[in-house]
Design a protein around this motif. Structure first.
Motif, PDB file in Angstrom:
ATOM      1  N   ARG A   6      25.737  36.889  11.043  1.00 28.48           N
ATOM      2  CA  ARG A   6      27.151  36.561  11.044  1.00 28.48           C
ATOM      3  C   ARG A   6      27.413  35.454  10.018  1.00 28.48           C
ATOM      4  NH1 ARG A   6      27.506  40.888  12.550  1.00 28.48           N
ATOM      5  NH2 ARG A   6      28.092  41.639  14.642  1.00 28.48           N
ATOM      6  N   ASN A  32      25.133  39.174   4.509  1.00 30.96           N
ATOM      7  CA  ASN A  32      26.175  40.202   4.474  1.00 30.96           C
ATOM      8  C   ASN A  32      26.436  40.672   3.054  1.00 30.96           C
ATOM      9  OD1 ASN A  32      27.909  40.719   7.203  1.00 30.96           O
ATOM     10  ND2 ASN A  32      26.924  38.706   7.268  1.00 30.96           N
ATOM     11  N   TYR A  75      35.334  32.474   9.497  1.00 36.30           N
ATOM     12  CA  TYR A  75      34.576  32.881  10.689  1.00 36.30           C
ATOM     13  C   TYR A  75      34.509  31.760  11.728  1.00 36.30           C
ATOM     14  CZ  TYR A  75      31.026  35.140  13.551  1.00 36.30           C
ATOM     15  OH  TYR A  75      30.366  35.722  14.607  1.00 36.30           O
ATOM     16  N   ARG A  80      35.200  39.010   9.608  1.00 35.84           N
ATOM     17  CA  ARG A  80      34.179  39.932   9.094  1.00 35.84           C
ATOM     18  C   ARG A  80      34.814  41.064   8.288  1.00 35.84           C
ATOM     19  NH1 ARG A  80      32.274  41.320  14.631  1.00 35.84           N
ATOM     20  NH2 ARG A  80      31.522  43.232  13.616  1.00 35.84           N
TER      21      ARG A  80
END
Length: 329
Positions: A117, A127, A195, A208
């Motif tokens: 995350r 990511n 986030y 996200r």
């Protein structure tokens, strides 16, 4: 890039001489023989010379020639005409009739979201890495069918101020793509901040989806670069007669990049996944933002082009350069 996405900044063949060595041989030469005195006939004068007639009885005649003298006419070297090279596509052709629009739809590459995350720099970079690998699988065949040469873009993340070949940028602004170095610059401060800012689960889903959309959009600019659209649009905008025309050209480019990005998201919506709450937040974010500089397109038009890419998963629906002015406001 969107309004909060950033700016796209754009940025011989050596001839090999071949020489052939010339060769020649000297011909043999023989000297003529010199006659000696023994070769000469003997001559003895008579006592009285013979009388010479008053008139000659015959005149010496020159030998007759039966063949007329020939003259050699110089011949000009023959030249063979070479076909003129066909002119390449114009800038208008590259943006309006690009082969990319006929390259066909995108198939899923079964991309799945990183388990990390973006709460930290390491999580955000994980990511980015996952998305880069997925996009590098999704676009090569389409780019090749369009006549482009596929290559992976570079990806750099930044916080604070960053100096790039395309200029100096701050993390108070959006991510951006630099065409001259084919590099996507992702804003770590923005992605981590989005986030961590809110504790609610749906807000984290939104963060996200926002990061996914931003990355795919910047990659859309890379697709434009590989197929000639980016450079052609830059030249057209440079020659634009008015600032309004230049801004319209920018909006057409940016809305198309989002459409390209959402082709990828739509193609992999089942595996990433973009369903349920993720789908809801994606639909929300493609509509809700403000185009402060009037160079990325308003929310309504952005939603229109993003949805077309997401649903059709085919570049043929992303020809923003053929759209009416009302569809690129």
């Amino acid at each position: 890039m969107f309004a909060i996405l950033g700016v796209v900044v754009l940025g011989g063949i050596g001839l090999l001489g071949v020489s052939n060595a010339l060769k020649h041989n000297d011909s043999p030469y023989s000297s003529p023989s010199i006659p000696t005195s023994t070769d000469s006939p003997t001559y003895e004068p008579s006592e009285e010379p013979s009388p010479v007639p008053a008139t000659a009885t015959s005149r010496p005649t020159a030998p007759r020639t039966t063949a007329k003298p020939t003259t050699t006419r110089p011949t000009a070297p023959r030249t063979t005409s070479t076909p003129k090279p066909k002119p390449g596509p114009t800038d208008t052709d590259l943006v309006l009739r690009n082969k990319l629009y006929k390259a066909g739809g995108m198939k899923s590459v079964n991309c799945t979201e990183s388990r990390s995350r973006p709460s930290t720099a390491a999580g955000a970079r994980a990511n980015y890495s996952t998305l880069l690998k997925c996009l590098n699988k999704a676009w090569p065949s389409i780019v090749a069918k369009a006549g482009g040469r596929f290559r992976s873009p570079h990806v750099l993340s930044f916080s604070g101020t960053i100096q790039t070949p395309c200029g100096s940028y701050s993390d108070s602004g959006p991510p951006f793509y630099c065409g001259s170095t084919e590099t996507i610059y992702m804003n770590l401060s923005e992605d981590i901040g989005n986030y961590n800012r809110h504790p609610e689960a749906y807000q984290k889903v939104w963060a996200r989806m926002w990061m996914l959309h931003q990355f795919a959009h910047e990659y859309g600019h890379h697709v434009q670069n590989m197929t000639g659209i980016l450079a052609a649009n830059s030249r057209i905008r440079y020659e634009a007669p008015t600032q309004a025309a230049e801004l319209e050209g920018s909006r057409r480019l940016e809305l198309q990049a989002s459409c390209f990005g959402d082709i990828f998201i739509g193609s992999n919506r089942r595996t990433y996944p973009v369903t349920g709450e993720s789908l809801f937040q994606w639909k929300w974010l493609i509509l809700h933002w403000t185009d402060y500089n009037n160079d990325h397109g308003d929310g309504v038009n952005h939603q229109y082009w993003a949805t077309r890419g997401f649903n059709s998963r085919n570049p043929n629906v992303c020809n923003t350069f053929a759209a009416s002015a009302g569809k690129v406001r």
